[in-house]
Design a protein around this motif. Sequence first.
Motif, PDB file in Angstrom:
ATOM      1  N   SER A 105       0.837  -1.201   0.000  1.00 39.05           N
ATOM      2  CA  SER A 105       0.000   0.000   0.000  1.00 39.05           C
ATOM      3  C   SER A 105       0.871   1.250   0.000  1.00 39.05           C
ATOM      4  O   SER A 105       0.560   2.231  -0.681  1.00 39.05           O
ATOM      5  CB  SER A 105      -0.904   0.019   1.235  1.00 39.05           C
ATOM      6  OG  SER A 105      -1.644  -1.164   1.317  1.00 39.05           O
ATOM      7  N   GLU A 128      -9.300  -2.177   2.191  1.00 38.69           N
ATOM      8  CA  GLU A 128      -8.488  -2.605   3.334  1.00 38.69           C
ATOM      9  C   GLU A 128      -8.524  -1.547   4.421  1.00 38.69           C
ATOM     10  O   GLU A 128      -8.564  -1.861   5.603  1.00 38.69           O
ATOM     11  CB  GLU A 128      -7.023  -2.766   2.898  1.00 38.69           C
ATOM     12  CG  GLU A 128      -6.797  -3.781   1.821  1.00 38.69           C
ATOM     13  CD  GLU A 128      -6.340  -5.109   2.382  1.00 38.69           C
ATOM     14  OE1 GLU A 128      -5.674  -5.101   3.429  1.00 38.69           O
ATOM     15  OE2 GLU A 128      -6.673  -6.142   1.790  1.00 38.69           O
ATOM     16  N   ASP A 174      -6.924  -1.724  -3.765  1.00 39.44           N
ATOM     17  CA  ASP A 174      -6.206  -2.278  -2.615  1.00 39.44           C
ATOM     18  C   ASP A 174      -7.231  -2.926  -1.681  1.00 39.44           C
ATOM     19  O   ASP A 174      -7.887  -2.251  -0.917  1.00 39.44           O
ATOM     20  CB  ASP A 174      -5.442  -1.142  -1.918  1.00 39.44           C
ATOM     21  CG  ASP A 174      -4.490  -1.641  -0.848  1.00 39.44           C
ATOM     22  OD1 ASP A 174      -4.404  -2.865  -0.665  1.00 39.44           O
ATOM     23  OD2 ASP A 174      -3.867  -0.795  -0.189  1.00 39.44           O
TER      24      ASP A 174
HETATM   25 MG    MG Z   1      -2.002  -2.706   2.535  1.00 39.86          MG
END
Ligand code: MG
Length: 453
Positions: A105, A128, A174
């Motif tokens: 990320s 997330e 993500d």
């Molecule tokens: Mg992540």
Amino acid sequence: MSPPRRTRSIYRCAECGHDHPKWVGRCEACGVWNAVAEEPVTERPPHRARPSSRPSVVPSPLSDIEASRLIRWTTGLPEFDFVLGGGIVPGSLSLIGGEPGIGKSTLLLQAAARLRAAGRHVLYASGEESPEQIRLRADRMIEDAGPVLALGETRLEAVLEVTRKSGVELLVIDSIQTVYTEELESAPGSVGQVRECAARLMRFAKETGTAVVVVGHVTKGGAIAGPKTLEHIADTVLYFEGETSLDYRLLRATKNRFGSVDELGVFSMTGQGLAAVPNPSAVFLAARSGETSGSAVTALMEGTRPVLVEVQALAAPSGYGTPQRVATGIDPKRLAVLLAVLERRGGSSFGQLDVFVQVSGGVRLREPGADLAVAAALLSSLHNRPTPPDALYLGEIGLGGEIRPVGALERRLTEAGRLGFQRVFCSRPNAPPPNLRAVSLSHVDELVHTLAA
Ligand code: MG
Ligand code: TYD
């Protein structure tokens, strides 16, 4: 014409293709566990009877097809661009895999911020983390991620609608395990969902020219969940690896439709996000002390780039009946082969000793050209004699104990010369290398000779 209507799902085995009316844990046809995944079935209107009413398709010779120049958007994160083969390609789908906490990320938010600064419209869709959490991460980075659009959404349809409406050029998802399509009933993260979402994102990328980058968590077994299915869908597959306890992170391309594979990018995790490490060899050798036994240096080819790493070995008397063999960064089977060759062909016995081998920087030895360095480190530990601090070891070892040459010798030696290495132990080179003194070895017993007291 009304769009195709979805009426039901089928559950298909990824191994043998057998269809089941409902989900089962074990395929009824081939007996494989956990391979059955949900797939949508769209019912199309029945085929028209007269095929002539359909538009005909015409193939054309390749020479008539206009070659379009491959455009790339450089992110300005040098190691990331390098591994991608120059930058992100519009209309492509890239997958970044890695264990949780490795920095996926962070890397993508930094790349997103840099692309935004270069004038690209970027959307960071995360299931997330909430936008507040993304903001907190952004605050730590040197890059200004302020203008990057953030979206906390897991419905794929909603994400794609926003992307289309707001003229986004780069879409970051993500992660693929958290998004889901309403077309399927199975839970987000299930094989069916992951595969269907990835396929839709691919179609979306190709249709709209949007570059899509998808994060995929790697499960403990090493496979990206929704196993290999994602790899063949994506244009580019990158893996982010390394020991989370170490500061180094290795980014590697395992598939790249727009560049070469196996390129290695090295980053370090700092307080302000990831920083590219432009000179990995120097970093991997930094902690090396020339006086300790059980250490040898080799040059690996990571894609097109040579990287120097230190192989460390420790042979110690075993406290138990069966001695241990612990290998980090090297295939344990390869280690077993090398120990057997040293014993039978080199007369050096490790029989009652515990053997530990590891490689600096969290790098994995993938090529047999590192054999000689592993053998040298083992013998150096066995005889408690350090290898010469200015020596490089390059060579593959055969079962007969013979030492074979490695490819790309010149590039490896150039890198070694740059870092101050003076001599190279290797099988006889065709021509003497220009910058290092070659000490030619044809058999492991000669290597034993150089290291035994
Ligand atoms: Mg992540
Ligand atoms: P993250 O990108 O969240 O990993 P992933 O998305 O792969 O799960 O990063 C994880 C770790 O990095 C986390 O433990 C915090 C650390 N980190 C830093 O050390 N410095 C930083 O500037 C940032 C943003 C994260």
